[in-house]
Design an enzyme around this catalytic site. Structure first.
Site, PDB file in Angstrom:
ATOM      1  N   CYS A 254       0.822  -1.225   0.000  1.00 48.92           N
ATOM      2  CA  CYS A 254       0.000   0.000   0.000  1.00 48.92           C
ATOM      3  C   CYS A 254       0.852   1.269   0.000  1.00 48.92           C
ATOM      4  O   CYS A 254       0.398   2.321  -0.437  1.00 48.92           O
ATOM      5  CB  CYS A 254      -0.941   0.002   1.199  1.00 48.92           C
ATOM      6  SG  CYS A 254      -2.030  -1.408   1.172  1.00 48.92           S
TER       7      CYS A 254
ATOM      8  N   ASN B  38      -9.986  -0.833  -2.217  1.00 49.85           N
ATOM      9  CA  ASN B  38      -8.572  -0.585  -1.930  1.00 49.85           C
ATOM     10  C   ASN B  38      -7.753  -1.182  -3.075  1.00 49.85           C
ATOM     11  O   ASN B  38      -7.731  -2.395  -3.252  1.00 49.85           O
ATOM     12  CB  ASN B  38      -8.229  -1.253  -0.588  1.00 49.85           C
ATOM     13  CG  ASN B  38      -6.767  -1.119  -0.202  1.00 49.85           C
ATOM     14  OD1 ASN B  38      -5.929  -0.779  -1.026  1.00 49.85           O
ATOM     15  ND2 ASN B  38      -6.461  -1.414   1.049  1.00 49.85           N
TER      16      ASN B  38
ATOM     17  N   HIS C 265      -3.790   7.028   1.038  1.00 52.58           N
ATOM     18  CA  HIS C 265      -4.000   5.700   0.458  1.00 52.58           C
ATOM     19  C   HIS C 265      -5.404   5.249   0.854  1.00 52.58           C
ATOM     20  O   HIS C 265      -5.810   5.394   2.008  1.00 52.58           O
ATOM     21  CB  HIS C 265      -2.938   4.724   0.982  1.00 52.58           C
ATOM     22  CG  HIS C 265      -3.363   3.295   0.842  1.00 52.58           C
ATOM     23  ND1 HIS C 265      -3.713   2.758  -0.372  1.00 52.58           N
ATOM     24  CD2 HIS C 265      -3.522   2.309   1.759  1.00 52.58           C
ATOM     25  CE1 HIS C 265      -4.066   1.495  -0.191  1.00 52.58           C
ATOM     26  NE2 HIS C 265      -3.960   1.191   1.094  1.00 52.58           N
TER      27      HIS C 265
HETATM   28  O1  UT7 Z   1      -4.463  -1.146   2.782  1.00 59.09           O
HETATM   29  C1  UT7 Z   1      -3.603  -1.669   3.739  1.00 59.09           C
HETATM   30  C2  UT7 Z   1      -4.014  -1.308   5.082  1.00 59.09           C
HETATM   31  N1  UT7 Z   1      -5.274  -1.912   5.389  1.00 59.09           N
HETATM   32  C3  UT7 Z   1      -6.014  -1.406   6.322  1.00 59.09           C
HETATM   33  O2  UT7 Z   1      -5.657  -0.391   6.874  1.00 59.09           O
HETATM   34  C4  UT7 Z   1      -7.287  -2.132   6.701  1.00 59.09           C
HETATM   35  C5  UT7 Z   1      -7.500  -2.043   8.174  1.00 59.09           C
HETATM   36  N2  UT7 Z   1      -8.606  -2.802   8.669  1.00 59.09           N
HETATM   37  C6  UT7 Z   1      -9.905  -2.604   8.309  1.00 59.09           C
HETATM   38  O3  UT7 Z   1     -10.173  -1.832   7.424  1.00 59.09           O
HETATM   39  C7  UT7 Z   1     -10.979  -3.325   9.067  1.00 59.09           C
HETATM   40  O4  UT7 Z   1     -10.431  -3.974  10.187  1.00 59.09           O
HETATM   41  C8  UT7 Z   1     -11.795  -4.344   8.232  1.00 59.09           C
HETATM   42  C9  UT7 Z   1     -12.634  -3.627   7.202  1.00 59.09           C
HETATM   43  C10 UT7 Z   1     -10.835  -5.309   7.538  1.00 59.09           C
HETATM   44  C11 UT7 Z   1     -12.722  -5.162   9.111  1.00 59.09           C
HETATM   45  O5  UT7 Z   1     -13.578  -4.307   9.814  1.00 59.09           O
HETATM   46  P1  UT7 Z   1     -13.751  -4.466  11.404  1.00 59.09           P
HETATM   47  O6  UT7 Z   1     -14.703  -3.435  11.798  1.00 59.09           O
HETATM   48  O7  UT7 Z   1     -12.388  -4.429  12.004  1.00 59.09           O
HETATM   49  O8  UT7 Z   1     -14.429  -5.895  11.533  1.00 59.09           O
HETATM   50  P2  UT7 Z   1     -13.891  -7.209  12.278  1.00 59.09           P
HETATM   51  O9  UT7 Z   1     -12.783  -7.822  11.518  1.00 59.09           O
HETATM   52  O10 UT7 Z   1     -13.699  -6.917  13.716  1.00 59.09           O
HETATM   53  O11 UT7 Z   1     -15.175  -8.149  12.139  1.00 59.09           O
HETATM   54  C12 UT7 Z   1     -16.411  -7.848  12.788  1.00 59.09           C
HETATM   55  C13 UT7 Z   1     -17.429  -8.904  12.430  1.00 59.09           C
HETATM   56  C14 UT7 Z   1     -16.926 -10.323  12.633  1.00 59.09           C
HETATM   57  O12 UT7 Z   1     -18.016 -11.109  13.082  1.00 59.09           O
HETATM   58  P3  UT7 Z   1     -18.213 -11.433  14.655  1.00 59.09           P
HETATM   59  O13 UT7 Z   1     -16.952 -12.163  15.049  1.00 59.09           O
HETATM   60  O14 UT7 Z   1     -18.347 -10.104  15.316  1.00 59.09           O
HETATM   61  O15 UT7 Z   1     -19.432 -12.269  14.658  1.00 59.09           O
HETATM   62  C15 UT7 Z   1     -16.544 -10.769  11.250  1.00 59.09           C
HETATM   63  O16 UT7 Z   1     -16.637 -12.165  11.081  1.00 59.09           O
HETATM   64  O17 UT7 Z   1     -17.765  -8.803  11.033  1.00 59.09           O
HETATM   65  C16 UT7 Z   1     -17.600 -10.076  10.417  1.00 59.09           C
HETATM   66  N3  UT7 Z   1     -17.170  -9.862   9.029  1.00 59.09           N
HETATM   67  C17 UT7 Z   1     -18.040  -9.693   8.026  1.00 59.09           C
HETATM   68  N4  UT7 Z   1     -19.377  -9.670   7.979  1.00 59.09           N
HETATM   69  C18 UT7 Z   1     -19.965  -9.465   6.776  1.00 59.09           C
HETATM   70  C19 UT7 Z   1     -15.909  -9.783   8.542  1.00 59.09           C
HETATM   71  N5  UT7 Z   1     -15.951  -9.545   7.226  1.00 59.09           N
HETATM   72  C20 UT7 Z   1     -17.252  -9.480   6.873  1.00 59.09           C
HETATM   73  C21 UT7 Z   1     -17.927  -9.277   5.659  1.00 59.09           C
HETATM   74  N6  UT7 Z   1     -19.276  -9.262   5.650  1.00 59.09           N
HETATM   75  N7  UT7 Z   1     -17.267  -9.066   4.498  1.00 59.09           N
END
Ligand code: UT7
Length: 335
Positions: A115, A292, A262
């Site tokens: 990135c 992204n 980014h």
């Molecule tokens: O470009 C390089 C740098 N990248 C970044 O900076 C990305 C940084 N991270 C993020 O953008 C976020 O952490 C994500 C978008 C990847 C994830 O969002 P989050 O708010 O951190 O969600 P999470 O991983 O804590 O997941 C929350 C819930 C989980 O379910 P439970 O365990 O709460 O039941 C996941 O299983 O959301 C669930 N989940 C989804 N649900 C529906 C994870 N992905 C999905 C999905 N659709 N695609």
């Protein structure tokens, strides 16, 4: 000593639009979750048979950038190509661009900083121009993510985020050292390499070994991201590296005319915007349309901002990135 300036910009994204609803046909996800957590509404994916590859999309963006710079491909002295999704394990995409564009036997360098790749690539090109070695360097960021993502529910936290596309800039010699790329700030912290990575195929995880040793539920040849950990580091490092760049040039956040972050997650951009007290006009986001696109995200956003008349001569433009490595970087540009 010279400075370098961005003399031309170009971008290319595949025609094939993939909406959040399209993805929900393939995996257990939904439009509301994706928009709320990431800001993404749709992204572009290469479609089988459309002729696009990482290198070929890079060429399409580069042709626009070169034309807008008012030069020809024969005026380019060097290619710097940033990608995490090259067409081949080796050689890199830079040499493919040299061939596809029928260029002279100029040097071609691939940058592997994910990135942060475009800002690293720009900084690299800038050094060759500052020393007087080269006059025009073609800098490309391009990614074919869709070819390597897990579109089952297992991969949903990563696969909904990433999109395909390319952006390019021609960096040219600028005699006035108060203009152009004023400074670049590059960092890495390899202790977190495995928090956002693709382990294989690689020399450590070769394909036959993966097939023999890994059960289907633990496949290391799809990208892995510890999302929340990456998010927390991103907001800190984005802020730090922007402040570092401003400080180096005796500037403050008030001096920023345009911040191009980014496009990792709209919530990260909004956090940074709020922290620095910037208005919507001072930050450009397009993750809503493209997801992204990693090394391509900054040059695509920069191209769009410029095309939309949001960047004028004399503006202070800040590029900032954070991602896998971890790596992070900023560039302070006087347009
Ligand atoms: O470009 C390089 C740098 N990248 C970044 O900076 C990305 C940084 N991270 C993020 O953008 C976020 O952490 C994500 C978008 C990847 C994830 O969002 P989050 O708010 O951190 O969600 P999470 O991983 O804590 O997941 C929350 C819930 C989980 O379910 P439970 O365990 O709460 O039941 C996941 O299983 O959301 C669930 N989940 C989804 N649900 C529906 C994870 N992905 C999905 C999905 N659709 N695609």
């Amino acid at each position: 000593m010279y400075n370098s300036k961005i003399a031309g910009l170009g971008a290319y994204v595949p025609e094939n639009v993939v909406t959040n609803d399209d993805l929900s046909q393939k995996m257990d996800t939904n439009d509301a979750w994706i928009q709320e957590r990431t800001g993404i509404k749709e992204r572009r994916h290469i479609k089988k048979g459309d002729g696009n590859t990482t290198a070929k999309m890079g060429v399409k963006a580069a042709q626009i950038a070169i034309e807008r710079a008012g030069i020809t491909k024969d005026d380019i002295d060097m290619i710097v190509f940033a990608t995490l999704s090259p067409d081949y394990y080796f050689p890199g995409c830079g040499v493919q661009v040299q061939h596809l564009m029928d260029m002279k036997t100029i040097p071609a360098l691939d940058v592997r900083n994910q990135c942060s790749g475009f800002v690293y690539a720009l900084a690299t090109a800038d050094q060759f121009i500052k020393t007087g070695m080269y006059k025009n360097v073609l800098v490309i960021g391009s990614e074919n993510h869709s070819g390597g993502l897990d579109f089952s529910t297992r991969g949903r936290s990563v696969s909904v985020i990433f999109g395909d596309g390319a952006g390019a800039a021609v960096l040219s010699r600028e005699e006035d050292t108060s203009k152009g790329v004023l400074s670049s700030h590059l960092h890495s912290q390899g202790e977190h390499a495995l928090e956002l990575c693709l382990e294989g195929p690689s020399t450590e995880h070769w394909v036959p070994q993966i097939i023999q040793e890994n059960p289907q539920e633990n496949i290391p040849y799809y990208p892995y991201m510890n999302g929340q950990f990456v998010f927390k580091n991103a907001v800190v490092r984005f802020s730090e590296v922007i402040m570092e760049g401003l400080g180096k040039n005796n500037l403050t956040p008030d001096d920023i005319d345009m911040l191009i972050p980014h496009q990792a997650n709209l919530r990260i951009s909004q956090f940074v915007q709020k922290k620095f007290g910037l208005s919507d006009d001072q930050v450009y986001n397009n993750i809503q349309k493209y997801g992204n696109t990693t090394a391509a995200s900054i040059p695509i956003a920069l191209t769009e901002a410029w095309e939309n008349g949001k960047i004028k001569e004399g503006d202070t433009v800040v590029l900032a990135a954070f991602g896998s490595g971890f790596t992070w970087a900023s560039s302070i540009i006087k347009w």
